[in-house]
Structures are given as structure tokens and as C-alpha cells.
Design an enzyme around this catalytic site. Structure first.
Site, short mmCIF file in Angstrom:
data_model
loop_
_atom_site.label_atom_id
_atom_site.label_comp_id
_atom_site.label_asym_id
_atom_site.label_seq_id
_atom_site.Cartn_x
_atom_site.Cartn_y
_atom_site.Cartn_z
N THR A 53 35.52 0.82 27.43
CA THR A 53 34.28 0.05 27.72
C THR A 53 34.61 -1.40 28.05
O THR A 53 33.91 -2.02 28.86
CB THR A 53 33.28 0.10 26.54
OG1 THR A 53 33.92 -0.40 25.37
CG2 THR A 53 32.76 1.49 26.29
N ARG A 89 28.17 7.92 24.24
CA ARG A 89 27.17 7.90 23.17
C ARG A 89 26.90 6.53 22.58
O ARG A 89 26.02 6.37 21.75
CB ARG A 89 27.56 8.88 22.06
CG ARG A 89 27.50 10.30 22.54
CD ARG A 89 28.00 11.29 21.50
NE ARG A 89 28.11 12.62 22.10
CZ ARG A 89 29.10 13.01 22.90
NH1 ARG A 89 30.08 12.18 23.17
NH2 ARG A 89 29.11 14.22 23.41
N ILE A 133 39.27 10.29 31.03
CA ILE A 133 39.64 10.90 32.31
C ILE A 133 39.92 9.83 33.35
O ILE A 133 40.04 10.11 34.52
CB ILE A 133 38.50 11.83 32.78
CG1 ILE A 133 37.17 11.06 32.86
CG2 ILE A 133 38.35 13.04 31.85
CD1 ILE A 133 36.02 11.85 33.45
N HIS A 139 41.03 16.17 28.28
CA HIS A 139 39.88 16.54 29.10
C HIS A 139 40.16 16.41 30.59
O HIS A 139 39.24 16.33 31.40
CB HIS A 139 38.65 15.71 28.70
CG HIS A 139 38.18 16.01 27.30
ND1 HIS A 139 37.34 15.19 26.58
CD2 HIS A 139 38.46 17.05 26.47
CE1 HIS A 139 37.11 15.73 25.38
NE2 HIS A 139 37.78 16.85 25.30
N CYS A 147 40.89 23.21 43.05
CA CYS A 147 40.14 24.34 43.61
C CYS A 147 39.80 25.33 42.49
O CYS A 147 40.67 25.71 41.71
CB CYS A 147 40.95 25.03 44.71
SG CYS A 147 40.14 26.51 45.35
N CYS A 177 42.21 27.49 50.74
CA CYS A 177 41.55 28.81 50.70
C CYS A 177 40.04 28.74 50.95
O CYS A 177 39.37 29.78 50.93
CB CYS A 177 41.83 29.48 49.36
SG CYS A 177 40.89 28.77 48.00
N SER A 230 36.13 6.55 19.58
CA SER A 230 35.59 7.91 19.76
C SER A 230 34.51 8.17 18.73
O SER A 230 34.67 7.84 17.57
CB SER A 230 36.70 8.97 19.61
OG SER A 230 36.12 10.26 19.70
N SER A 231 33.41 8.80 19.20
CA SER A 231 32.34 9.15 18.26
C SER A 231 32.71 10.37 17.43
O SER A 231 32.02 10.71 16.49
CB SER A 231 31.04 9.42 19.04
OG SER A 231 31.24 10.47 19.96
P1 NAD Z 1 31.67 8.60 22.95
O1 NAD Z 1 30.98 7.92 24.10
O2 NAD Z 1 31.03 9.78 22.35
O3 NAD Z 1 31.89 7.52 21.81
C1 NAD Z 1 32.46 6.27 22.08
C2 NAD Z 1 32.58 5.53 20.76
O4 NAD Z 1 33.32 4.33 20.98
C3 NAD Z 1 31.24 5.12 20.16
O5 NAD Z 1 31.26 5.44 18.77
C4 NAD Z 1 31.18 3.61 20.41
O6 NAD Z 1 30.51 2.92 19.38
C5 NAD Z 1 32.64 3.23 20.40
N1 NAD Z 1 32.97 2.07 21.22
C6 NAD Z 1 32.45 1.70 22.41
N2 NAD Z 1 33.08 0.61 22.89
C7 NAD Z 1 34.01 0.27 21.96
C8 NAD Z 1 34.99 -0.76 21.89
N3 NAD Z 1 35.11 -1.68 22.85
N4 NAD Z 1 35.78 -0.81 20.80
C9 NAD Z 1 35.66 0.11 19.80
N5 NAD Z 1 34.76 1.12 19.82
C10 NAD Z 1 33.96 1.20 20.90
O7 NAD Z 1 33.15 8.90 23.44
P2 NAD Z 1 34.14 10.12 23.11
O8 NAD Z 1 34.17 10.36 21.65
O9 NAD Z 1 35.38 9.81 23.84
O10 NAD Z 1 33.46 11.38 23.76
C11 NAD Z 1 32.95 11.27 25.07
C12 NAD Z 1 33.47 12.29 26.08
O11 NAD Z 1 33.12 11.72 27.35
C13 NAD Z 1 34.95 12.45 26.10
O12 NAD Z 1 35.17 13.80 26.19
C14 NAD Z 1 35.44 11.78 27.40
O13 NAD Z 1 36.19 12.71 28.16
C15 NAD Z 1 34.21 11.54 28.22
N6 NAD Z 1 34.11 10.16 28.78
C16 NAD Z 1 35.21 9.56 29.27
C17 NAD Z 1 35.14 8.27 29.78
C18 NAD Z 1 36.39 7.63 30.33
O14 NAD Z 1 37.29 8.33 30.80
N7 NAD Z 1 36.51 6.31 30.26
C19 NAD Z 1 33.91 7.58 29.78
C20 NAD Z 1 32.78 8.25 29.27
C21 NAD Z 1 32.88 9.54 28.76
#
Ligand code: NAD
Length: 270
Positions: A42, A50, A117, A135, A143, A171, A209-210
Site C-alpha cells: 500500500t 480489506r 501478485i 497467488h 492460456c 492454440c 496481511s488480514s
Molecule cells: P488484505 O487486503 O486482506 O489485508 C491487508 C492488511 O494489511 C490489512 O489488515 C491492512 O490493515 C494491512 N495494511 C495495509 N497497509 C499496511 C501498511 N502500510 N503496513 C502494515 N499493514 C498494512 O490482504 P491479504 O491478506 O494479502 O489478502 C488479499 C489477497 O488479495 C491476497 O491474496 C493478494 O493476492 C491479493 N491482493 C494483492 C495485491 C498486490 O499484489 N499488491 C493487492 C491487493 C490484493
């Protein structure tokens, strides 16, 4: 006019106990696994799912069944990708990604297991085999019939040249992003390697990660069961917080950089 009170992460403030404890665990550990989620990216400008304002609040992404069954879903996907792909590849690794590559240079990090990703761990300098992408990756397409992969760049050129539904050049099958969609199994080899690394590490650091997406969210418990210490670095609490040895509530970039600085300032030893 009075100065605003300094607030963490202001550098004038002493680091919280949690970051000191995190640094101490890093210092004692020789085999660290980082397990990252959308939250680590982020601070590079990529929204999470989330967290507040995340993608989830704007509607769920398509499932694999939606994608395969509906031409309209696929057209909408490729149309979105036309603008989202260049935005994604323009993003740069942030302080959190860079701290992890610094930990790898110190010889302490065995691997990053990521749910992301976006490819930013590799862009921060980690070797491809130091990143386990649970993921998949949005930097390639695949494909659905013959498995041939094409780079994100190549497919983007086809989209810009006017394709609205690019099909496999080998293909003619349906192309899709090389990521795991909702409703799909995780790729077998990355999952096997992630479990093995979790079992063998002496410290797992869970970052941004949530911990609600399964089976990835089991990995901290696998590490704990194998005897590793657990550190969670997150903006919010998670349902697994009770299992953590140290909880660092805050932004990943600042927390990781501070912990590494503190660790480097203390001599190695038990
Ligand atoms: P999630 O969005 O469910 O949770 C993200 C968590 O990180 C939250 O609890 C949030 O409070 C916390 N957070 C946000 N910014 C933060 C920061 N700067 N420092 C510390 N904590 C921070 O994410 P998830 O658990 O990874 O699950 C989401 C799914 O979505 C994954 O499977 C992923 O593949 C995919 N996804 C990937 C990306 C990417 O590649 N950047 C982006 C969005 C979603």
C-alpha cells in the site's frame, strides 16, 4: 503557534517496545521467513483488499467460474487491464520491500512467501528463487487450454493495438492473468515450498496481511508449530494475533526499517 506533538513514526520518538522486541528477535534469528500480504504494497500506492478503501469495498474480483463462463466478464477484465497494467508496473518498491532485501543481503532471510501478485519483491532486488508467489503473478498471462505463458508487456501491446479479447497465439485458447482467482487451488509447487520453509524457519514475520485468505493464512501456524517465533506487522489486528510473540501495530515500511536499524546497532549473539 505551537508545534504539533511528535507521533510515531516520528524519528524523535523512542521506538515502541514492540519494535525493540522485533529487532531483538531478528538479531537472534538466522533463518527468517517473511510472509507478506497486500499491506506491504500500500505504501507503493497499490490498494489492499480489506483495509479501509481497499478493493473489497468496491466489489469482489471475479471467480474463475465467472471468468471462464462469461465473455462479458472477460471483456471487462481486459478493458480494466488496459489501464491497470501500466499503473501497476509503474509502482516502485517501498521502504518495507527494501528492508526485506536488506535482510536478505545480511544472510538472514531464507525466503519471502507472498500473497501479492505485483512483482515488487523482485523489483526490490530479491532473486526470483527468493520469492515464493503463492497467488501467482500479474506480470504474465497464461492460456487456460495449453498453459503457454506470455509476458504482461506483450499482451499489453496487443491490447493497445486494438485487441479487446486477446486469445492464445499458440492454440487460440482463452488467456487469463497468471494469478490465482477466487475458487481456484493454489499452485502446488509454491505451496509445497512455502510449507517447507515455514516448518524450517526460526522466525516468521507476517507483514500486511488480514490472514483471512486460506490456505495461505495457515502458514504462520505451521511456523509456530515448527518452533518458530512469530512477529505480526500490521495496521490492524487479525484473528491470529493471539499466536504472535510480538505484535507491531503500524506501517510496514517504518516498522521494518526501524527494526533493522536497531538490530544492526546491536552486536550479534544469543
Ligand atoms: P488484505 O487486503 O486482506 O489485508 C491487508 C492488511 O494489511 C490489512 O489488515 C491492512 O490493515 C494491512 N495494511 C495495509 N497497509 C499496511 C501498511 N502500510 N503496513 C502494515 N499493514 C498494512 O490482504 P491479504 O491478506 O494479502 O489478502 C488479499 C489477497 O488479495 C491476497 O491474496 C493478494 O493476492 C491479493 N491482493 C494483492 C495485491 C498486490 O499484489 N499488491 C493487492 C491487493 C490484493
Amino acid at each position: 503557534m505551537t508545534d504539533a506533538l511528535p507521533q510515531y513514526p516520528d524519528k524523535r520518538e523512542a521506538p515502541p517496545e514492540s519494535v525493540l522486541a522485533f529487532a531483538e528477535l531478528l538479531r537472534r534469528s538466522s533463518r527468517v521467513v517473511a510472509f507478506t500480504g497486500a499491506g506491504i504494497s500500500t505504501e507503493s500506492g497499490i490498494p489492499d483488499y480489506r483495509g479501509p478503501g481497499g478493493v473489497w469495498s468496491q466489489g469482489k474480483p471475479p471467480t474463475i467460474a465467472d471468468f471462464l463462463d462469461s465473455r462479458d466478464t472477460r471483456l471487462a477484465y481486459w478493458e480494466r487491464r488496459r489501464t491497470s497494467y501500466p499503473e501497476m508496473v509503474a509502482r516502485q518498491p517501498n521502504a518495507g520491500h527494501l528492508a526485506l532485501s536488506r535482510l536478505a543481503e545480511m544472510g538472514k532471510l531464507s525466503v519471502v512467501i507472498t500473497q501479492n501478485i505485483d512483482g515488487l519483491h523482485q523489483d526490490s532486488g530479491l532473486a526470483d528463487d527468493a520469492v515464493v508467489e503463492l497467488h501467482g503473478t500479474a506480470r504474465q498471462v497464461q492460456c487456460t487450454s495449453c498453459g503457454t505463458r506470455e509476458s504482461g508487456e506483450a499482451i499489453h501491446k496487443r491490447l493497445l493495438a486494438g485487441a479487446d479479447h486477446p486469445d492464445c497465439l499458440q492454440c487460440g485458447g482463452l488467456l487469463r492473468s497468471a494469478t490465482v482467482l477466487f475458487g481456484e487451488q493454489l499452485p502446488r509447487e509454491p505451496l509445497r515450498r512455502a510449507v517447507a520453509e515455514a516448518q524450517q524457519c526460526d522466525l516468521m514475520v507476517v507483514i500486511g496481511s488480514s490472514l483471512v485468505v486460506q490456505p495461505a493464512a495457515q502458514l504462520p501456524l505451521v511456523a509456530k508449530h515448527g518452533g518458530a517465533a512469530l512477529v505480526f506487522v500490521n495496521r490492524e489486528s487479525t484473528q491470529l494475533d493471539a499466536h504472535a510473540d510480538v505484535l507491531v501495530l503500524g506501517d510496514a515500511g517504518h516498522a521494518l526499517t526501524t527494526a533493522l536499524d536497531l538490530m544492526e546497532g546491536t552486536p550479534d549473539g544469543p
